[in-house]
Design an enzyme around this catalytic site. Structure first.
Site, PDB file in Angstrom:
ATOM      1  N   CYS A   1       0.800  -1.236   0.000  1.00 35.12           N
ATOM      2  CA  CYS A   1       0.000   0.000   0.000  1.00 35.12           C
ATOM      3  C   CYS A   1       0.828   1.280   0.000  1.00 35.12           C
ATOM      4  O   CYS A   1       0.768   2.077  -0.941  1.00 35.12           O
ATOM      5  CB  CYS A   1      -0.914   0.017   1.216  1.00 35.12           C
ATOM      6  SG  CYS A   1      -2.035  -1.385   1.344  1.00 35.12           S
TER       7      CYS A   1
ATOM      8  N   HIS B   1      -2.915   6.764   4.227  1.00 37.21           N
ATOM      9  CA  HIS B   1      -1.788   5.867   4.504  1.00 37.21           C
ATOM     10  C   HIS B   1      -0.439   6.422   4.058  1.00 37.21           C
ATOM     11  O   HIS B   1       0.450   5.679   3.646  1.00 37.21           O
ATOM     12  CB  HIS B   1      -2.039   4.494   3.876  1.00 37.21           C
ATOM     13  CG  HIS B   1      -1.332   3.390   4.614  1.00 37.21           C
ATOM     14  ND1 HIS B   1      -1.239   2.099   4.145  1.00 37.21           N
ATOM     15  CD2 HIS B   1      -0.664   3.381   5.812  1.00 37.21           C
ATOM     16  CE1 HIS B   1      -0.567   1.349   4.989  1.00 37.21           C
ATOM     17  NE2 HIS B   1      -0.206   2.109   6.015  1.00 37.21           N
TER      18      HIS B   1
END
Length: 503
Positions: free
Chosen positions: A71, A127
């Protein structure tokens, strides 16, 4: 006189058409989370994704599109146009209780688009750090943000971590009123509201960064009922989540149409990495090898397509090489801006819109030397070289509609172990050519060594002391580093609590 007026009317109409065609497009960038190669309908007939399938088939499907294996590295590359090893975020993902983030010396994509007059909205997963204001979406170019800062969370409670602390906010304001609302529904509604309230005199950039289909495996019952033919409950749930994601995209597309934006919108859909093909997540990348967090094709070759009236050639599968870093310069140049000449990303607009040959002839899968065993891979032309550890699983996991363990690969991975594949002839990486082509191995290892000189050191920040727990701040994952001194909390790490990136 009548003829003159008629001619003038025609000229004005033509000018209007030209203006509409050259107007800067609205951009809808949809980033799926952990969606595998075989987790979309056009690659797997068992998967129900009618909206995505139609958009892809009416647009351009990119068959050789790559991202990073996880990610945070992928998001860093998308937002900066630089390979992850040049951002300091090449080593796994950001942990929520570490005071660091994407370095601030990068001007990221929404900031560049704002320079071109764009309104910028983000909904979903960030994130990329939140240790203080400057690291959050609002601090990095987004006019409005609705979503969560961390890696993942419960789809109904919007909490994360073993203590279930809340991670949901609009801009900087916590949203504590959405318990019980499934996040795909929540996020699509919020994104649609941003579209409805958008000032149509300005071009729009919407970054719809989906929570779907990252774990935990959760979905409303009505979606499970669509997959009763799948015996494995885990895979059935994953498939239901994928279809729920498809419905959320449909809601957002309809909002663009309803408010008059769709006919000038470039839609891009991409997964951030391959699917996690294990017995906890049930994603799938068949027939590609490996999965998320590996350097195999199954971890890095990702579902990608584009749709929009500005595409000159549509309705086909494009086999040209492209990488997630390429979206930054492509979009910035498309909207009239300029990108850094040192950037890894390339402007691929002619490849994307016309099907022209790609200017990209090589890319780095990753360069990560933090462990005893290096994790590195590069592609040059048709050849791919893996040096060190590729990651597990290293086998081919069959479609989990008939779930089984797949074909396991035996043998230890040594520090200097190298593998070479010709991806044109062997896209599923079954035939290691390293012993047969030692000169090619030597040549590609030398190229890796050359590229390593641009490595940005891995960002290591100390884990926060328990004194910074969200339990002490209303149960919310928040800008803890920024508010600790204000609240008089004892900073047990002293000056070292703040990493270089968050001072």
């Amino acid at each position: 006189m009548d003829n003159t007026l008629a001619l003038l009317s025609i000229l004005l109409a033509v000018c209007g058409v030209v203006h509409a065609q050259t107007e800067r497009p609205h951009i809808l960038f949809i980033l799926a989370d952990d969606l595998g190669w075989s987790d979309i309908g056009y690659n797997n007939p068992y998967v129900i994704t009618p909206t995505l399938d139609t958009l892809a088939q009416d647009g351009v499907i990119f068959n050789q599109s790559y991202a990073l294996p996880a990610c945070t590295p992928s998001r860093a590359s998308l937002m900066t146009g630089y390979f992850a090893y040049r951002t300091g975020l090449q080593h796994d993902v950001l942990v929520k209780n570490r005071p660091t983030g994407l370095p601030l010396h990068f001007t990221i994509l929404p900031q560049k688009l704002k320079e071109q007059g764009y309104s910028t909205y983000m909904v979903g997963k960030w994130h990329l750090g939140f240790c203080k204001d400057e690291y959050t979406p609002n601090g990095r170019g987004f006019d409005h943000f609705y979503g969560f800062y961390t890696a993942a969370g419960d789809y109904y409670t919007h909490t994360t971590g073993p203590k279930n602390f809340l991670d949901l906010r609009e801009d900087f304001t916590p949203d504590r009123d959405q318990g019980g609302v499934y996040s795909s529904d929540l996020f699509s509604e919020k994104a649609a509201n941003y579209v409805a309230n958008h000032d149509t005199s300005k071009p729009l950039f919407m970054y719809y960064s989906l929570q779907s289909v990252h774990g935990p495996l959760q979905v409303p019952e009505k979606y499970l009922d669509k997959y009763l033919f799948v015996k494995n409950l885990g895979r059935r749930t994953k498939l239901g989540m994928i279809t729920a994601m498809d419905d959320s995209v449909a809601v957002l597309v309809e909002a663009f149409k309803e408010h008059g934006l769709w006919n000038n919108t470039l839609l891009i859909f991409q997964s951030d990495n391959g699917g996690p093909a294990n017995e906890n997540n049930f994603g799938n990348n068949w027939p590609l090898r490996g999965s998320k967090k590996t350097l195999w094709e199954g971890g890095t070759r990702v579902v990608t397509f584009a749709h929009g009236p500005m595409l000159e050639k549509t309705g086909y599968v494009n086999n040209e090489m492209m990488h997630i870093v390429d979206w930054f310069p492509t979009l910035v140049n498309l909207t009239g801006g300029e990108s850094d000449s040192d950037m890894d990303g390339l402007n691929l607009w002619d490849t994307i819109s016309k099907g022209d040959p790609s200017p990209r002839t090589e890319f780095v899968y990753n360069i990560d030397e933090e462990d005893d065993i290096p994790r590195q891979a590069i592609r040059v032309g048709d050849y791919k070289l893996i040096h060190g550890k590729a990651g597990n699983p290293s086998h081919w996991v069959p479609p989990p509609e008939n779930y089984c363990l797949g074909e396991a690969e035996n043998g230890r991975i040594f520090k200097n172990y190298t593998r070479l594949f010709n991806l044109k002839d062997d896209p599923t990486e079954r035939n290691d050519l390293s012993k047969a082509m030692p000169k090619k191995v030597e040549e590609m290892l030398a190229r890796l060594e050359e590229l390593k000189e641009k490595t940005y050191p891995v960002l290591h920040a100390p884990a926060l002391n328990k004194e910074s727990s969200p339990a002490r701040f209303g149960g919310l994952w928040n800008l803890l580093i920024a508010i600790l001194p204000i609240l008089g909390v004892e900073v047990l790490y002293g000056e070292n609590l703040l990493s270089d990136t968050c001072q």
